[in-house]
Motif scaffolding. Structure first.
Motif, short mmCIF file in Angstrom:
data_model
loop_
_atom_site.label_atom_id
_atom_site.label_comp_id
_atom_site.label_asym_id
_atom_site.label_seq_id
_atom_site.Cartn_x
_atom_site.Cartn_y
_atom_site.Cartn_z
N LEU A 1 -7.59 0.75 -3.46
CA LEU A 1 -6.43 1.31 -4.13
C LEU A 1 -6.51 2.82 -4.20
CD1 LEU A 1 -6.06 -1.28 -7.03
CD2 LEU A 1 -4.63 -1.09 -4.98
N LYS A 2 -7.71 3.35 -4.43
CA LYS A 2 -7.89 4.80 -4.49
C LYS A 2 -7.55 5.45 -3.16
CE LYS A 2 -11.27 8.33 -5.84
NZ LYS A 2 -12.66 8.57 -6.30
N GLY B 1 -3.21 -1.07 1.06
CA GLY B 1 -2.59 -2.25 0.48
C GLY B 1 -3.57 -3.41 0.42
N VAL B 2 -3.69 -4.05 -0.74
CA VAL B 2 -4.63 -5.17 -0.91
C VAL B 2 -3.88 -6.49 -0.73
CG1 VAL B 2 -6.18 -6.35 -2.52
CG2 VAL B 2 -6.10 -3.84 -2.46
N SER C 1 -0.72 -6.22 -3.18
CA SER C 1 0.60 -6.22 -2.56
C SER C 1 1.10 -7.64 -2.34
CB SER C 1 0.56 -5.47 -1.23
OG SER C 1 0.25 -4.10 -1.43
N PRO D 1 -3.47 -5.74 -9.07
CA PRO D 1 -2.69 -4.73 -8.35
C PRO D 1 -2.73 -4.94 -6.83
CG PRO D 1 -4.78 -3.81 -9.03
CD PRO D 1 -4.72 -5.18 -9.64
N GLY E 1 0.83 -1.20 0.00
CA GLY E 1 0.00 0.00 0.00
C GLY E 1 0.85 1.25 0.00
N MET F 1 -11.60 -3.73 -4.49
CA MET F 1 -10.20 -3.41 -4.77
C MET F 1 -10.01 -2.00 -5.34
SD MET F 1 -7.26 -5.78 -6.53
CE MET F 1 -8.08 -5.94 -8.13
#
Length: 338
Positions: A234-235, A239-240, A272, A270, A47, A230
Motif C-alpha cells: 500500500l505504501k 493494488g492488493v 482492491s 484495504p 491501486g 500489505m
C-alpha cells in the motif's frame, strides 16, 4: 497432455525482447478503461492504476471445474451480468481449460465489460512469451488487462525473473506491444518471499501494479501477509488482490467462521479485490450478497472474529497453501518455470 501441445491454435510468434536493462526502459502508462457498474456490487480503485474494478473477483480455477463448458460460460455470464468486472485466471489452471472457457464466455461483447487478469508461470523471457501467446489465444483476445507472475513461492523466484533474459523483460516488451496493460505477481507460501520480490523490483527500478496474496481470518495469526506485506504494498501504491478467503475450503471446515463474515473480513481490509472461487450459482449468490450487504467491520468486530479463529489458526493447519506443497503447482511441474 503437455501444455505446449494444448490448444495448438494458440501458439503464435513470441514477443521479441531486446532490453538492455529494466531501468533504462521505463514503463508505458496504460489508460484506464470505464466499465459498466451495477448498484448491487462494490467497486474500488485498483491501486494507483486509475482503474475501477469490482471488489469481488471471480476466481479462474473454479471456472474450469464444471463438467460441461456451457455451464462454465453460463456462470461467467451470470457473474458479469450481476456486476462482477474482475476476472481471475492462470495459464496452468485445469490444463488450460479455465482460460479456454473464459475466452468462450467473453465473446459477443462481454470482453468489453470486464477487467481480465491471468498469470504466467514462466521465469524466463522465452517461457513467459510462450505461455502468454497461448493465453491470448485461449482467452480469444489481443490484450489482457493484467498479467501476474504466478506462484512466487521460492526465494530465488525474484532473482530468476529479474535476471538478464528473465520473464520481466518479456512482460515489459509485451506491455509496450499492447498485449498486456498492467503487471503484478502472486504467491501463497510465505510473506518473506513477497517482500523479497518487492525488494528486488525496487533494486531494478520496477513498480508492480498489483500483488495477490492470502488475506483471511486466519492469516493474521500465522505467517501473516496482511500484517507484513500489505502495508508495504500500500505504501508503494500497489493494488492488493486478496485470495484464499475460505482456504479452499479448509478455513470454513474449521467451523470458526461463516462464509459471508469471512468475505466481509476480506472486504474490510484495504484491498482492491477479494478474489473468490465461484463454481455454482449458489456460491455466486453468496458472493454478490456479501457485496450487497457489506459494511466495514469495526475494530471490536475484527477483534472478536480474530479471537474466535486464533486457536485454529495458530499452526497454519487450515492454511494448507502455506504449510504443505498441495497448492504448489510449479513445484510439482518445474518445467513450467522454463
Amino acid at each position: 497432455m503437455e501444455r505446449r501441445d494444448f490448444l495448438k491454435t494458440a501458439t503464435a510468434a513470441s514477443v521479441s525482447v531486446a532490453i538492455p536493462t529494466i531501468a533504462q526502459t521505463g514503463q508505458p502508462a496504460a489508460t484506464p478503461v470505464k466499465r459498466p457498474e451495477s448498484p448491487d456490487m462494490l467497486y474500488r480503485e485498483l491501486g494507483t492504476t486509475g482503474e475501477r474494478v469490482s471488489a469481488i473477483g471471480m476466481g479462474g480455477h473454479h471456472i474450469g471445474r464444471q463438467k460441461e463448458s456451457a455451464e462454465s460460460i453460463q456462470l461467467i455470464h451470470a457473474g458479469i451480468d450481476r456486476g462482477i468486472t474482475f476476472l481471475d485466471n492462470c495459464w496452468d489452471y485445469n490444463d488450460g481449460i479455465s482460460e479456454v472457457r473464459m475466452g468462450q464466455a467473453l465473446r459477443n461483447g462481454y470482453r468489453q465489460k470486464v477487467f481480465l487478469m491471468t498469470k504466467m508461470d514462466g521465469r524466463t523471457a522465452d517461457e513467459y512469451n510462450r505461455q502468454l501467446e497461448q493465453s491470448l489465444g485461449r482467452l480469444q483476445t489481443d490484450m489482457i488487462d493484467l498479467v501476474q507472475f504466478h506462484e512466487i513461492i521460492r526465494f530465488e523466484d525474484p532473482d530468476r525473473i529479474f535476471a538478464p533474459g528473465g520473464a520481466i523483460e518479456a512482460a515489459i516488451a509485451a506491455k509496450k506491444a499492447g498485449k498486456i496493460r498492467y503487471i503484478g505477481f502472486t504467491g501463497h507460501k510465505d510473506p518473506a518471499v513477497h517482500l523479497r520480490m518487492l525488494e528486488v523490483a525496487q533494486k531494478h527500478s520496477f513498480h508492480f501494479d498489483t500483488v495477490q496474496m492470502p488475506i483471511n481470518v486466519m492469516d493474521a495469526h500465522f505467517r501473516s501477509f496482511e500484517k507484513e506485506v500489505m502495508p508495504v504494498a500500500l505504501k508503494q501504491g500497489i493494488g492488493v488482490l486478496a485470495m484464499k478467503t475460505f482456504g479452499d475450503p479448509y478455513i470454513l471446515k474449521s467451523n470458526t467462521v461463516q462464509p459471508i463474515e469471512a468475505l466481509h473480513y476480506g472486504l474490510t481490509q484495504p484491498v482492491s479485490v477479494v478474489i473468490t472461487g465461484i463454481d455454482n450459482t449458489q456460491i455466486l449468490d453468496q458472493a454478490v450478497e456479501a457485496a450487497r450487504t457489506f459494511k466495514p467491520l469495526d475494530q471490536a468486530q475484527i477483534t472478536a472474529l480474530l479471537a474466535r479463529t486464533a486457536t485454529a489458526a495458530a499452526e497454519g493447519k487450515y492454511e494448507l497453501f502455506k504449510t504443505t506443497s498441495h497448492y504448489d503447482g510449479t513445484a510439482q511441474n518445474p518445467k513450467w518455470l522454463g
